[in-house]
Design a protein around this motif. Sequence first.
Motif, short mmCIF file in Angstrom:
data_model
loop_
_atom_site.label_atom_id
_atom_site.label_comp_id
_atom_site.label_asym_id
_atom_site.label_seq_id
_atom_site.Cartn_x
_atom_site.Cartn_y
_atom_site.Cartn_z
N ILE A 424 1.31 -0.94 -0.04
CA ILE A 424 -0.11 -0.01 0.38
C ILE A 424 0.75 1.50 0.01
CG2 ILE A 424 -1.78 1.51 1.13
CD1 ILE A 424 -3.15 -1.28 2.09
N ALA A 425 1.93 1.30 1.35
CA ALA A 425 2.42 2.44 0.70
C ALA A 425 3.66 2.89 -0.65
CB ALA A 425 3.84 2.00 1.82
N GLY A 426 3.39 1.63 -0.80
CA GLY A 426 4.97 1.78 -2.23
C GLY A 426 6.19 0.86 -1.93
N ILE A 427 6.05 0.59 -1.04
CA ILE A 427 8.03 1.28 -0.66
C ILE A 427 9.01 -0.92 -1.46
CG2 ILE A 427 7.88 2.68 0.98
CD1 ILE A 427 8.19 0.61 3.03
N HIS A 428 9.53 -0.84 -0.89
CA HIS A 428 10.45 -1.91 -1.70
C HIS A 428 10.65 -3.27 -0.52
CE1 HIS A 428 13.18 -4.38 -4.68
NE2 HIS A 428 14.06 -4.38 -3.39
N HIS A 429 11.09 -2.04 0.29
CA HIS A 429 11.40 -3.29 1.61
C HIS A 429 10.25 -3.82 2.55
CE1 HIS A 429 14.20 -6.38 4.24
NE2 HIS A 429 14.97 -6.27 2.74
N VAL A 430 10.52 -4.86 2.70
CA VAL A 430 9.17 -5.10 4.53
C VAL A 430 10.23 -4.36 5.66
CG1 VAL A 430 7.73 -7.00 3.39
CG2 VAL A 430 9.43 -8.14 4.65
N ARG A 431 11.07 -4.25 5.94
CA ARG A 431 11.69 -4.11 7.34
C ARG A 431 11.42 -2.93 7.44
NH1 ARG A 431 17.38 -4.46 4.51
NH2 ARG A 431 16.97 -2.41 2.74
N GLU A 432 10.84 -1.60 6.67
CA GLU A 432 10.54 -0.05 6.76
C GLU A 432 9.21 -0.12 7.70
OE1 GLU A 432 11.71 2.63 3.96
OE2 GLU A 432 13.01 1.28 3.30
N THR A 433 8.35 -1.44 7.36
CA THR A 433 6.66 -1.14 7.96
C THR A 433 7.01 -1.31 9.19
OG1 THR A 433 6.19 -3.24 6.88
CG2 THR A 433 6.14 -1.58 5.56
N ASN A 434 8.00 -2.14 9.61
CA ASN A 434 7.53 -2.42 11.23
C ASN A 434 9.31 -1.38 11.74
OD1 ASN A 434 8.03 -3.89 13.59
ND2 ASN A 434 7.04 -5.00 12.92
N PRO A 435 8.00 -0.46 12.93
CA PRO A 435 9.06 0.18 13.83
C PRO A 435 10.17 0.18 13.83
CG PRO A 435 6.42 -0.19 14.74
CD PRO A 435 6.74 -0.76 13.83
N PHE A 436 10.28 -1.34 14.43
CA PHE A 436 11.53 -2.52 14.70
C PHE A 436 11.80 -3.15 14.52
CE2 PHE A 436 10.81 0.94 18.35
CZ PHE A 436 12.17 1.71 17.97
#
Length: 445
Positions: A424-436
Amino acid sequence: MSNIVSIQNIAQYVGQEVTIQGWLYARTDKGKLQFLQVRDGTGTMQAVLFRGNVPDEVFEAGKRLTQESALIVQGLVKENPRAPGVPGGYEVDATDLQVVQIAEEYPITPKEHGVEFLLENRHLWIRSRLQWAILRLRATVMRACRDWLDSHDYLEMSTPILTPAAGEGTSTLFEVDYFGDKVYLAQTGQLYNEANIYSFGKVYCFGPTFRAEKSKTRRHMTEFWMLEPEMAFCDLDGLMAMEEEFMSYIVQRCLEERANELAVLERDTTALQRVTPPFPRISYDEALERISKIRAETGDEEQKELLALEWGQDFGSPHETALTQQFDKPIFVYGFPTIAKAFYMEPWPGRPEVCKSVDMLAPEGYGEITGGSERISDPNLLLQRIHQHNLPPEAFKWYIDLRRYGSVPHSGFGLGVERTVAWIAGIHHVRETNPFPRTLGRVYP
Ligand code: 4AD
Ligand code: MG
């Protein structure tokens, strides 16, 4: 002190004196004017310090502010279409400023930083504008999940994190010492929800799940959040019908509530507007044919190699990416080979080598965001599968019991929060979608 307000609501206060509590994001000086970009957690906006409007010591205090210094600013809210930050354009004409703390030299500056450096400083990186936007979107996705389910009579049930046996295969288990016994961090809450439906009909669990994934890809984490609905008296068709309504609702909520964040992320929202039911439904066999065709037609040798796939194998990222590039909304792929999937999936009638499983694949190359199935409802077949998968039958005694007392067709799925937000955010890597984020190579901070 005047009314303390949130930047996200600032449009309501035009012409009024307000107080904003926050941090300095950036600043520029122009002689008698200072432009402070202030963020308060709900947004970023400009506060203007004009030497003529504030006492000298306040103006000087403004000059001492470094990036990320904490401050409280008071002033008059004005419309200014050219002011950055809040959509529509607003700024605060400052009348007073209190410095709460002058921040030390901040390690994350507007220049480019490497991703390892940023991950090492994740506790600070989450303040950055893009990260802020992604994580606000995540919170909306999570809330939308709950809202849809709660309003459709699903009951939230907590399922255990410490579990006696594998739910999703034995190769990705995290072992924990439990007073001398071996237990595992939950890979899924599904099995417990299969018990819960016999008391409550429709349920869901929502929490962290754990997989000792050895794969270092942009889609894999070792700890991720999964939402898992489970429904009694529901077959595979019913499951797909529910999933497409549910996912469309989540996406539309993001479009409504997080337009600003999606704009910050420069997300093409027309792609999201198309997410409405029905979603195309493609069998595994058809998907395989499509992938073979893409493979035959590509001139790229490396791609040919990556897309090799035989009947019976589950899809990897390259297959999902190639397949979903052919569609402009999420698709369902159903009827995977039984050997490629978990032990609990109901066989296809008259075709036991295939199971009543379904994955939802997101478009634009994102791939699997949900995985689910109709579950085996016959106790003997289930026991047979437990043996075939070399799982310890004693640990599953309770699970087989569910098929002995009022067994009904039932289905459910798991939605990976990080993968859904990345799409949904259109970003490449899942790691940035979790705070930590927790990944193969990182558990700090
Ligand atoms: O397909 P999975 O493994 O399905 C289950 O765990 C079922 N028990 C769910 C159910 O039927 N109740 O995982 C479901 C979803 C995937 O589609 C993916 O979105 C996400 O969880 N997921 C991961 N996300 C990030 N990192 C990982 N290592 C993930 N593994 C699965
Ligand atoms: Mg899966």
